[in-house]
Design an enzyme around this catalytic site. Structure first.
Site: not given
Ligand code: GLN
Length: 539
Positions: A512, A384, A510
């Protein structure tokens, strides 16, 4: 007559952070291994409608489900320990219960009655609990957040007190978890807090059927018998859960040793099928006997708070289990990389992982870390925000886009390589307004991603607002970055990799959240494998 689903309630006393989630999940594990169909649920008494708006520092990670629900991190334990399907209905907070009741009141559904905690709030809680039952469900395990005696928890305790009256006492089981602390000065284990905790539960009308006591040391028969007598329990209903030496995954086997699975079946009048813990015992054996070590740096913002990246650490461990490897995690505060040389902090690592995150603090440190891993050919795994910083780093130092950035951190950047796309630009509300939940992704043929997943189409969970800016696609591709995962429309970049690097991959989603101890996520497995290779070359 349709089958009545049985309900188990897990409550906690004495202190918070007792590992109620872990114990509830472990109960799920051992009942599934008796052939039962289990559903898991968490009730959280706080007022937030969901934990999505809470800081990870306050509350640990926000665990995201396929349906996009932002839930308590205990649901991560449920998913790792059991096969229970989890949805939005697996996690209720006071905020959500009250919102429903208030909405019904506004809609005139209560026909002019005075709307009250009892029965209207408690009815709504009971409906949330019973909603998980059904003809294909043997047991619903509902964990109550917080500690008995908390003011905000009272409606929840009252609701579960009432439930046996609706569905029969023989269909309900109350399990209470407490702590028996060891007092160094007295050289003694103390049972009094447990006695008081059960007294408090009995005052609100709940007599626990089973007590699970957490201890650092052996409880001893005398203490166990004393607890049974003072808490109005059969002696065999006092189960000891001693702290585990190696891993949380030892908990289910420990509970089976105490006969908890058998006792639950008997008390709920369920047929006693054979227990098959073989796969789990094998897992625990592998965990206890690692052959290799590997050093992984995790660079984040909430490093001192283990729960903030809970699922990441678990997924790294799972990947290690499958390679008979102990994953030694070096947790690094991103900001420290802004004042010190990356080499002095990152020397000696076999792999680098940058997890998700929000806000600009520590971003430049994360970019330094990615640069170091890229230039030194250290396996890099970005998740992310970890993908977004990898794109910024590559843009600045390879593609030649000076001051490239995400508009999250610099709204006036000349090169917004990460930015908000149309859907997110108009969003003003904070709750449940990100791009959330399972989304399909198409992997490029011949890419590292496609070889790891052994598939062309995958589905993974998301939680973010910002995206790779499609205007920069060509420049990055020309510069040597492979945009190896894309949304089916081809618009959104979901995964990137560097073919010229031994292992450099980053994803907008994600992974994970979908790793299990006995089914590690393929991306984590491949990352640890690459790190292991580097370790072996290095030493
Ligand atoms: N802050 C970034 C976004 O909103 C990444 C979000 C995250 O890593 N969950 O896109």
């Amino acid at each position: 007559m349709t089958k009545q689903t049985k309900h188990i309630f897990v409550t906690g006393g004495v202190v918070s952070s007792l590992g109620k989630g872990l114990t509830s999940a472990s109960i799920g594990t051992i009942l599934e291994r008796r052939g039962l169909k289990v559903r898991m649920q968490k009730l959280d008494p706080y007022i937030n409608v969901d934990p999505g708006t809470m800081s990870p520092f306050q509350h640990g990670e926000v665990y995201v489900l396929d349906d996009g629900a932002e839930t308590d991190l205990d649901l991560g334990h449920y998913e790792r320990f059991t096969n229970s399907p989890l949805t939005r209905d697996s996690n209720y907070t006071s905020g959500r219960i009250y919102s429903k009741v208030i909405q019904k009141e506004r809609d005139g559904k209560y026909l002019g009655k005075t709307v009250q905690v009892v029965p209207h709030i408690t009815d709504e809680i009971k409906a949330a609990v019973r909603g998980l039952g059904g003809p294909d469900v043997d047991v619903v395990i509902t964990e109550l957040g917080g500690t008995v005696g908390d003011i905000e928890g009272l409606p929840f305790f009252e609701a579960i007190r009432q439930l046996p009256l609706d569905i029969g006492r023989e269909n309900c089981l109350f399990i209470h978890l407490t702590l028996v602390p060891y007092l160094k000065a007295a050289k003694e284990l103390k049972t009094k807090p447990t006695q008081h905790s059960v007294q408090q539960l009995r005052q609100i009308g709940i007599q626990p059927d089973i007590l699970i006591v957490r201890t650092e040391r052996d409880l001893g028969q005398e203490n166990a018998d004393k607890i049974a007598l003072f808490c109005n329990l059969e002696k065999r209903a006092v189960i000891v859960e001693k702290d585990k030496e190696f891993s949380i995954y030892e908990v289910p086997s420990g509970l089976v040793e105490y006969g908890l699975d058998k006792l639950i079946l008997e008390k709920l009048h369920l047929p006693e099928g054979p227990s098959d813990m073989d796969d789990w015992d094998d897992l625990v054996h592998r965990i206890k006997n690692p052959v290799h070590d590997v050093n992984i740096a995790v660079v984040g913002k909430y490093i001192e708070h283990r729960d903030a990246y809970k699922s990441i650490y678990e997924a790294l461990d799972h990947a290690g289990f499958s390679h008979s490897t102990r994953v030694i995690v070096k947790r690094i505060e991103a900001e420290s990389l802004e004042s010190q040389e990356a080499a002095s902090i990152l020397a000696g690592i076999d792999g680098l992982l940058v997890p998700g995150g929000f806000g600009h603090r520590g971003i430049e440190g994360k970019i330094q870390a990615v640069r170091y891993a890229r230039e030194h050919k250290i396996p890099y795994f970005g998740i992310c925000l970890g993908m977004q910083v990898a794109v910024i780093e590559y843009g600045r130092h390879v593609v030649g886009l000076d001051d490239a950035n995400s508009t999250e951190f610099d709204a006036a950047t000349p090169h917004p390589v990460i930015c908000l796309l149309e859907e997110q630009r108009t969003v003003e509300k904070k709750g449940a307004s990100m791009r959330l939940g399972a989304q399909p992704c198409v992997l490029t043929e011949g890419s590292l991603m496609a070889s790891i997943y052994e598939a062309r189409e995958i589905s993974e969970r998301h939680r973010h607002r910002y995206e790779f800016n499609p205007d920069y696609r060509e420049r990055f591709e020309k510069g040597g970055m492979l945009l190896s995962g894309n949304s089916p429309s081809g618009k959104l970049v979901e995964a990137i990799e560097l073919p010229a690097h031994p292992w450099f991959a980053a994803v907008q989603f994600h992974p994970e959240f979908k790793s299990k101890p006995n089914q590690p996520h393929p991306l984590f497995k491949s990352f640890i494998n690459a790190a292991l290779k580097r370790h072996q070359e290095r030493v």
